[in-house]
Scaffold this motif. Sequence first.
Motif, PDB file in Angstrom:
ATOM      1  N   HIS A  22      27.043  56.403  -5.706  1.00  0.00           N
ATOM      2  CA  HIS A  22      27.718  57.681  -5.904  1.00  0.00           C
ATOM      3  C   HIS A  22      28.536  58.069  -4.674  1.00  0.00           C
ATOM      4  O   HIS A  22      29.693  58.480  -4.787  1.00  0.00           O
ATOM      5  CB  HIS A  22      26.699  58.778  -6.228  1.00  0.00           C
ATOM      6  CG  HIS A  22      27.342  60.088  -6.517  1.00  0.00           C
ATOM      7  ND1 HIS A  22      27.858  60.392  -7.755  1.00  0.00           N
ATOM      8  CD2 HIS A  22      27.591  61.150  -5.725  1.00  0.00           C
ATOM      9  CE1 HIS A  22      28.397  61.605  -7.707  1.00  0.00           C
ATOM     10  NE2 HIS A  22      28.232  62.076  -6.496  1.00  0.00           N
ATOM     11  N   VAL A  23      27.931  57.919  -3.503  1.00  0.00           N
ATOM     12  CA  VAL A  23      28.624  58.294  -2.271  1.00  0.00           C
ATOM     13  C   VAL A  23      29.850  57.408  -2.065  1.00  0.00           C
ATOM     14  O   VAL A  23      30.941  57.896  -1.777  1.00  0.00           O
ATOM     15  CB  VAL A  23      27.667  58.223  -1.052  1.00  0.00           C
ATOM     16  CG1 VAL A  23      28.428  58.305   0.257  1.00  0.00           C
ATOM     17  CG2 VAL A  23      26.638  59.350  -1.129  1.00  0.00           C
ATOM     18  N   VAL A  24      29.675  56.104  -2.231  1.00  0.00           N
ATOM     19  CA  VAL A  24      30.785  55.174  -2.003  1.00  0.00           C
ATOM     20  C   VAL A  24      31.932  55.454  -2.982  1.00  0.00           C
ATOM     21  O   VAL A  24      33.099  55.426  -2.603  1.00  0.00           O
ATOM     22  CB  VAL A  24      30.302  53.708  -2.114  1.00  0.00           C
ATOM     23  CG1 VAL A  24      31.465  52.737  -2.139  1.00  0.00           C
ATOM     24  CG2 VAL A  24      29.371  53.377  -0.950  1.00  0.00           C
ATOM     25  N   LYS A  25      31.609  55.752  -4.231  1.00  0.00           N
ATOM     26  CA  LYS A  25      32.643  55.996  -5.236  1.00  0.00           C
ATOM     27  C   LYS A  25      33.320  57.350  -5.080  1.00  0.00           C
ATOM     28  O   LYS A  25      34.496  57.489  -5.388  1.00  0.00           O
ATOM     29  CB  LYS A  25      32.035  55.935  -6.647  1.00  0.00           C
ATOM     30  CG  LYS A  25      31.819  54.552  -7.177  1.00  0.00           C
ATOM     31  CD  LYS A  25      31.320  54.651  -8.606  1.00  0.00           C
ATOM     32  CE  LYS A  25      31.129  53.305  -9.237  1.00  0.00           C
ATOM     33  NZ  LYS A  25      30.593  53.413 -10.601  1.00  0.00           N
ATOM     34  N   ASN A  26      32.580  58.355  -4.648  1.00  0.00           N
ATOM     35  CA  ASN A  26      33.087  59.726  -4.729  1.00  0.00           C
ATOM     36  C   ASN A  26      33.508  60.364  -3.406  1.00  0.00           C
ATOM     37  O   ASN A  26      34.033  61.466  -3.423  1.00  0.00           O
ATOM     38  CB  ASN A  26      32.036  60.623  -5.405  1.00  0.00           C
ATOM     39  CG  ASN A  26      31.838  60.220  -6.848  1.00  0.00           C
ATOM     40  OD1 ASN A  26      32.783  60.152  -7.614  1.00  0.00           O
ATOM     41  ND2 ASN A  26      30.611  59.917  -7.213  1.00  0.00           N
TER      42      ASN A  26
END
Length: 148
Positions: A22-26
Motif C-alpha cells: 500500500h505504501v509503495v503504491k500510494n
Amino acid sequence: MKEQLQEAVELFEEVIIYGTEHVVKNLDVPIWKEYSPEQIQVLKILSTYGDLSSGKLAEIQGVHKSAISTRLKKLVEKELVQSEKDPNDQRSNRISLTAKGKEVLSISNEAVYENVEKIFKDRIDEQELEQFIETFRKLKTILLMKEM
C-alpha cells in the motif's frame, strides 16, 4: 495457545506485506521516486541500530552481501550514508547515516505516517490504538532482550 500464536504471526506477516504494498503504491513523494523502498529501509535500519557493518545490514535485511553492497554504493554516491573503517577492526567498515540521509528518512517517515493516518482515520478508535501500542512495546522489549 499455539494456534493463536500461529495466527498472530501470519496476521503480522500479512500486515507487513499489505502495508508495504500500500505504501509503495500510494505514496506520491518525490524521494520515493528517487530512492527504492530497500534503500529507505537501509536508512531506517541505520537509524534504529546506529552504525553497522555491511554484513550486519545484509543479515538484518535478509539479503545477500552483494545486494547490500550495491545498495550501499548507491547510497554513498547520493551522500545518504558514509562508510568508514571500523576503529576496532580495520578489516571491516562501519556504515552510518549522514545528515542528508537523516533528512531523507525524516521526509519518508512523515509521508508514511500521513498515509497510514488517512487509512486508519475513523476506523481505529483511541482504545484500540493504545492496545496496539502496548502490545508492540511489549514485543519490542521481548525481542531486544533476545538479542542480549
